[in-house]
Design a protein around this motif. Sequence first.
Motif, PDB file in Angstrom:
ATOM      1  N   ALA A 151       0.818  -1.214   0.000  1.00 19.58           N
ATOM      2  CA  ALA A 151       0.000   0.000   0.000  1.00 19.58           C
ATOM      3  C   ALA A 151       0.853   1.265   0.000  1.00 19.58           C
ATOM      4  N   LEU A 152       2.086   1.161   0.477  1.00 21.47           N
ATOM      5  CA  LEU A 152       2.961   2.327   0.550  1.00 21.47           C
ATOM      6  C   LEU A 152       3.802   2.513  -0.709  1.00 21.47           C
ATOM      7  N   ARG A 153       3.787   1.544  -1.598  1.00 21.71           N
ATOM      8  CA  ARG A 153       4.568   1.645  -2.822  1.00 21.71           C
ATOM      9  C   ARG A 153       3.788   2.389  -3.904  1.00 21.71           C
ATOM     10  N   ARG A 154       4.512   2.894  -4.888  1.00 25.44           N
ATOM     11  CA  ARG A 154       3.859   3.563  -6.010  1.00 25.44           C
ATOM     12  C   ARG A 154       3.022   2.557  -6.800  1.00 25.44           C
ATOM     13  N   ARG A 155       1.881   2.993  -7.195  1.00 27.88           N
ATOM     14  CA  ARG A 155       0.992   2.112  -7.956  1.00 27.88           C
ATOM     15  C   ARG A 155       1.333   2.186  -9.451  1.00 27.88           C
ATOM     16  N   GLU A 156       1.130   1.092 -10.134  1.00 27.50           N
ATOM     17  CA  GLU A 156       1.293   1.008 -11.578  1.00 27.50           C
ATOM     18  C   GLU A 156       2.669   1.477 -12.048  1.00 27.50           C
ATOM     19  N   ALA A 157       3.683   1.272 -11.217  1.00 25.81           N
ATOM     20  CA  ALA A 157       5.057   1.601 -11.597  1.00 25.81           C
ATOM     21  C   ALA A 157       5.769   0.325 -12.035  1.00 25.81           C
ATOM     22  N   THR A 158       6.705   0.467 -12.957  1.00 23.83           N
ATOM     23  CA  THR A 158       7.372  -0.714 -13.490  1.00 23.83           C
ATOM     24  C   THR A 158       8.273  -1.394 -12.469  1.00 23.83           C
ATOM     25  N   ILE A 187       4.946  -6.523  -8.264  1.00 23.91           N
ATOM     26  CA  ILE A 187       3.940  -7.305  -8.982  1.00 23.91           C
ATOM     27  C   ILE A 187       4.332  -7.437 -10.450  1.00 23.91           C
ATOM     28  N   TYR A 188       5.170  -6.491 -10.947  1.00 26.11           N
ATOM     29  CA  TYR A 188       5.654  -6.555 -12.329  1.00 26.11           C
ATOM     30  C   TYR A 188       7.089  -7.068 -12.390  1.00 26.11           C
ATOM     31  N   SER A 189       7.944  -6.496 -11.542  1.00 28.30           N
ATOM     32  CA  SER A 189       9.370  -6.837 -11.614  1.00 28.30           C
ATOM     33  C   SER A 189       9.723  -8.103 -10.846  1.00 28.30           C
ATOM     34  N   GLY A 190       8.888  -8.459  -9.853  1.00 25.00           N
ATOM     35  CA  GLY A 190       9.175  -9.643  -9.050  1.00 25.00           C
ATOM     36  C   GLY A 190      10.259  -9.422  -8.014  1.00 25.00           C
ATOM     37  N   SER A 191      10.647  -8.161  -7.781  1.00 22.51           N
ATOM     38  CA  SER A 191      11.717  -7.914  -6.825  1.00 22.51           C
ATOM     39  C   SER A 191      11.547  -6.566  -6.150  1.00 22.51           C
TER      40      SER A 191
END
Length: 312
Positions: free
Chosen positions: A207-214, A218-222
């Motif tokens: 919840a504290l991370r930027r949403r829809e960022a590369t 959830i996208y980078s796996g790391s």
Amino acid sequence: MPVNPPGAPTLSGDLLTIHRLLQTPTQIRRRLRTLADMRFVADQILTQRLRSSGGAVLYEVSEPIINARPVEAVPPGSEYPRAVTAEGAAAVAAVSKWGQSTRLTDERIKRHIYPGDELDRVLRKVVNSVVTKVDAVAIAAVASAVTATIDADTYGGAWNGTTPNILRTIEAAKAAILDLDMGYNPDTILMSSNKYAIMASDEKVAALRRREATDNPIYSGSIDVIDGLKVVVAPASRLPSDDVWVLDSQELGGMADEADVDPGYTVDQMAVQVQSARVAQNDAWDIWGRRITVPVVMEPGAGIRIVDTIDP
């Protein structure tokens, strides 16, 4: 007049190519550079580079950053009060030669469609074996020296519990190091793959991370950085306990490597020395690797261990 094209490469030709490569240390070093994923955890948490002399390294433990004599007001024309520079406790550590040998037969080379892949596989196993051993020794040294702990239960509970607060726990660990007022600046967090999986999938952290960022896991796996700390992940088998360590990697200590390279060896930035030799009577090559080093923990206060992060 038609010109015949050159013949296709043959297995015997590939075999000769591999033989020339194995006889050339510079070519093996280039091969080692391709093993980018074989990184030492030890060199990421013990970043100082020390040099041994006579098979050992002399260093100081917990060197004070201030002198024992307090600073005083100096009247005009008076001498400054003189203090003796504080020094840490002297310690010495002997280097060890960690290594392993393996054999690559001519049959394994020429029966593979791409003989170079077979060589890469052998080199990878040798290097990975050295990495695994040196990492285990270095992490055990850190765990033995870093005795300060902080309990995750105090800051929300176990990371796999119902009310975890991972970020608050990490902040508390950083604060405990900073409050020592020794000039430490925590910059690294070390954990097992299992703890990393829990942290990366934690809903409060997400919840504290930027949403829809590369760079979102959830996208980078790391997750490369959390709370200003570089995330270093090690297999649980290399860790003495499944805890989490917050460290100042610049001050904690370093690896003391024997810098001199003996004839026939090649070495790259991973500090693993590799050599090969022809075993003619066995139609094979012996390939071995080593690292002559010892982990040195110079500032135990530069680290803290977060315990009770997992409920049974």
